[in-house]
Motif scaffolding. Structure first.
Motif, mmCIF file in Angstrom:
data_model
loop_
_atom_site.group_PDB
_atom_site.id
_atom_site.type_symbol
_atom_site.label_atom_id
_atom_site.label_comp_id
_atom_site.label_asym_id
_atom_site.label_seq_id
_atom_site.Cartn_x
_atom_site.Cartn_y
_atom_site.Cartn_z
ATOM 1 N N TYR A 85 4.087 19.046 50.198
ATOM 2 C CA TYR A 85 5.152 19.840 49.848
ATOM 3 C C TYR A 85 4.366 21.199 48.976
ATOM 4 C CZ TYR A 85 7.996 16.611 51.713
ATOM 5 O OH TYR A 85 9.145 16.196 52.636
ATOM 6 N N PHE A 86 3.115 21.016 49.014
ATOM 7 C CA PHE A 86 3.155 22.165 47.777
ATOM 8 C C PHE A 86 1.263 22.203 48.175
ATOM 9 C CE2 PHE A 86 7.021 21.089 45.593
ATOM 10 C CZ PHE A 86 7.299 22.702 45.501
ATOM 11 N N LEU A 87 0.860 22.115 49.296
ATOM 12 C CA LEU A 87 -0.661 22.741 49.792
ATOM 13 C C LEU A 87 -0.577 24.330 49.200
ATOM 14 C CD1 LEU A 87 -0.231 20.766 53.451
ATOM 15 C CD2 LEU A 87 -1.214 19.263 50.819
ATOM 16 N N ASP A 88 -2.170 24.418 49.637
ATOM 17 C CA ASP A 88 -2.615 25.248 49.293
ATOM 18 C C ASP A 88 -1.399 26.796 50.586
ATOM 19 O OD1 ASP A 88 -4.292 24.492 51.560
ATOM 20 O OD2 ASP A 88 -6.058 25.400 50.315
ATOM 21 N N TRP A 403 13.009 30.035 49.335
ATOM 22 C CA TRP A 403 12.595 28.943 49.171
ATOM 23 C C TRP A 403 13.246 27.327 50.034
ATOM 24 C CZ3 TRP A 403 9.432 29.954 45.009
ATOM 25 C CH2 TRP A 403 9.295 30.830 44.769
ATOM 26 N N ASN A 404 14.020 28.443 51.108
ATOM 27 C CA ASN A 404 14.196 26.302 51.938
ATOM 28 C C ASN A 404 13.011 26.571 52.713
ATOM 29 O OD1 ASN A 404 15.085 29.315 52.499
ATOM 30 N ND2 ASN A 404 16.187 28.229 54.413
ATOM 31 N N ILE A 405 12.507 27.675 53.134
ATOM 32 C CA ILE A 405 11.281 28.130 54.328
ATOM 33 C C ILE A 405 9.583 26.495 53.771
ATOM 34 C CG2 ILE A 405 9.883 29.036 55.381
ATOM 35 C CD1 ILE A 405 12.303 29.189 56.556
ATOM 36 N N ILE A 406 9.401 27.090 51.730
ATOM 37 C CA ILE A 406 8.734 25.805 51.795
ATOM 38 C C ILE A 406 8.817 25.201 52.011
ATOM 39 C CG2 ILE A 406 7.607 26.067 49.558
ATOM 40 C CD1 ILE A 406 7.245 28.373 49.919
ATOM 41 N N LEU A 407 9.824 24.119 51.409
ATOM 42 C CA LEU A 407 10.270 22.759 51.501
ATOM 43 C C LEU A 407 10.509 23.059 53.503
ATOM 44 C CD1 LEU A 407 13.369 21.977 49.837
ATOM 45 C CD2 LEU A 407 11.444 22.299 48.777
ATOM 46 N N LEU A 408 11.059 23.357 54.464
ATOM 47 C CA LEU A 408 10.863 22.567 55.069
ATOM 48 C C LEU A 408 9.091 23.104 56.195
ATOM 49 C CD1 LEU A 408 12.592 22.509 57.964
ATOM 50 C CD2 LEU A 408 11.968 25.022 59.090
ATOM 51 N N LEU A 409 8.395 24.155 55.633
ATOM 52 C CA LEU A 409 6.862 23.485 55.213
ATOM 53 C C LEU A 409 5.840 22.689 55.281
ATOM 54 C CD1 LEU A 409 4.861 26.967 54.722
ATOM 55 C CD2 LEU A 409 5.368 26.521 57.141
#
Length: 581
Positions: A85-88, A403-409
């Motif tokens: 969930y927190f890749l580069d 921020w929801n898009i970050i979680l979706l990715l």
């Protein structure tokens, strides 16, 4: 109407509740029909796909399911799931979102839009071109939804100035009633009414052409950069998961491939919309404009100039944001452009990524002053010690970054990791034998069509998360470069033009009340076909040299060898289980 709305909401709530409860039970046979680990992973993926397509849960909440289900079902331990969930890649996307927040904070996007419209002119076809160029450029850096939401009010203001006066028909009807006794005057009035009817039809068509061009340009423009839309970044993240040795896709190489494709598609799309909605009249190039149209265009020109004047002189903050925006784009493009050594070659190989570049620039936004600093202040001991406002505050970033898009990715990357670790992707590849005889160029067209149709009804982010693992394994089976199939699938997700529900930009334009479903369907059908054909052309011409698509790369060959050994192991386990039965 209120009662009907309440009934619809209640029915929707019941449907969501039914899907939430029944979907996990309905998918239980998947667990029993496949080898243990692969079956459990497929169960999670199908459950997430169902929740994404029905939106039984918010998309970002569904994306969090791997954190819970993968460890509980023994697919992946949590220390392997959570880092996805927190890749580069997520931080590269985050840097683009923060840069977009700063641009919106100081209205730089509006100044750019109005300036472009002043340059292209106020004739309807030129204004549509100006709208599409501006929207697509903004969509390369902002989200497609934000670009559309920003451009539609500008379009509405221009349209109202062009076609705001609609009392002419009343005057004409009154004149017709007063002179109905005279035959000649009746004929004149009827001719005038006929001309007025044509003028009203022309106005309606131009209005539709304006509104429909904006979401289409946003969808097309988002494909030009890696940070332009979520599916592009999902491709980058899944490439790093499936093919860690693949380093040919970065911001620079993607831009060299996708930007020309975007420009060609944008130009053809503009021609199609302008011809369909009367912005370009093929039979009347030399027809003299009516006085009504000349006056309307003069009013539209004044509206654009007045809106631009209201912005006032260019502020120091706008100049600073524009400078950092240019630095953002130039540094990302020049980090490793492939055709020449980039600036990243000055550092240790593999240490500098696009995420490092993007985050470096946006950090500066949080301390760089928004007002021109005075050097006298440093030497004046009596000067007040007032705190200067930076170009962007963290509070503003918190409010505006989705921020929801970050979680979706992250959910997509976790799903890809689960497919790889469980052997599900290999199992899927083993079931693709019937497709091994399909010529690769035909496969590109079929893949783009299928995904473009699928994403008409489902989220483009969810669609590409589901399809990319299948495309990767299909490419291995066909013995072609995986990018040859994965890139068309990724861009095809953005080619959803036919329905209001296809993309948020389509929905925003449709909600204006001036468009009908049939308008989007007839316009979008040819747009989809043009997109499929242009994408196929690009993949078989300039993309081959940029991404080395003509050969089966070594980084894919390593994956293929690992997949073959895993497939053999899976088949042995399955056969031994069947023998015991």
């Amino acid at each position: 109407m209120a009662a009907l709305g309440a009934v619809v909401k209640k029915a929707w709530s019941v449907r969501r509740f039914v899907v939430l409860l029944c979907a996990p039970l309905a998918l239980v046979p998947v667990l029993l029909s496949l080898p243990a680990k692969e079956g459990r992973c497929l169960y999670v993926i199908l459950l997430m796909a169902l929740y994404w397509c029905t939106e039984a849960l918010p998309l970002a909440v569904t994306a969090l399911l791997p954190i819970v289900l993968f460890p509980f079902l023994g697919i992946l331990p949590s220390n392997k799931v959570c880092p996805q969930y927190f890749l580069d890649t997520n931080f590269l996307f985050l840097s683009g979102l923060i840069m977009a927040s700063a641009i919106e904070e100081w209205n730089l996007h509006r100044r750019i839009a109005l300036r472009v419209l002043m340059l292209v002119g106020v004739q309807p076809a030129r204004l549509i071109l100006g709208m599409m160029l501006t929207t697509s450029f903004l969509s390369m850096w902002l989200s497609n939804t934000a670009s559309t939401a920003m451009m539609l009010p500008i379009a509405n203001a221009i349209l109202k100035s062009l076609f705001g006066e609609k009392d002419t028909s009343k005057d004409m009807n009154r004149e017709n009633e007063e002179n109905q006794d005279l035959t000649e005057e009746k004929e004149v009035a009827s001719d005038a009414l006929s001309d007025l009817k044509k003028e009203e039809e022309y106005k309606t068509n131009i209005w539709k052409g304006f509104l429909i061009s904006i979401p289409y340009a946003a969808s097309i423009g988002g494909t030009a950069t890696l940070t332009g839309t979520a599916p592009n970044l999902i491709l980058l993240g899944q490439l790093k998961s499936y093919f860690p040795e693949c380093d040919v896709v970065n911001f620079g190489s993607w831009f060299m491939f996708a930007f020309p494709l975007m420009l060609i598609f944008l130009l053809l799309g503009w021609l199609w919309i302008s011809i369909l909605y009367g912005g370009i009249n093929l039979r009347g190039w030399r027809t003299k404009k009516s006085n009504i149209r000349v006056d309307a265009e003069a009013r539209a020109r004044e509206v654009i100039k007045e809106d631009y004047r209201k912005l006032g002189p260019t502020k120091f903050a706008e100049q600073a944001i524009f400078f950092f925006f240019c630095m953002f784009a130039i540094m990302l493009f020049s980090r490793d452009p492939k055709f020449i050594p980039g600036w990243a070659s000055l550092f240790a190989p593999g240490f500098i990524s696009d995420a490092v570049t993007g985050i470096t620039i946006v950090i500066i936004l949080f301390f760089f002053p928004s007002q021109k600093p005075s050097f006298k202040w440093w030497f004046d001991l009596k000067a007040p010690n007032t705190e200067t406002q930076p170009l962007l505050t963290w509070r503003k970033a918190q409010e505006t970054v989705p921020w929801n898009i970050i979680l979706l990715l992250g959910g997509g990357f976790a799903m890809a990791k689960g497919c790889e670790e469980s052997g599900l992707s290999v199992w899927i590849g083993g079931r693709l034998h019937p497709l091994e005889g399909v010529p690769p160029p035909v496969a590109v067209i079929l893949i783009t069509i299928v995904i473009a149709l699928f994403t008409e009804f489902a989220s483009n982010t969810a669609t590409i998360i589901i399809f990319l693992p299948v495309l990767a394994e299909l490419a291995i089976r066909l013995k072609v470069n995986p990018l040859y199939l994965m890139i068309p699938g990724t861009i095809g997700c953005s080619y959803a033009f036919m329905l209001p529900v296809s993309t948020p930009p389509n929905s925003i334009a449709f909600s204006s009340g001036h468009l009908m479903v049939k308008d989007m369907a007839r316009t979008g059908l040819l747009m989809n076909l043009m997109g499929v054909l242009l994408l196929s052309l690009a993949m078989n011409t300039w993309a081959k040299s940029i991404f080395q698509l003509g050969t089966f790369p070594a980084w894919a060959n390593i994956h293929a060898e690992n997949a073959t050994s895993l497939l053999t192991a899976v088949e042995n386990v399955t056969l031994s289980a069947l023998n015991k039965i």
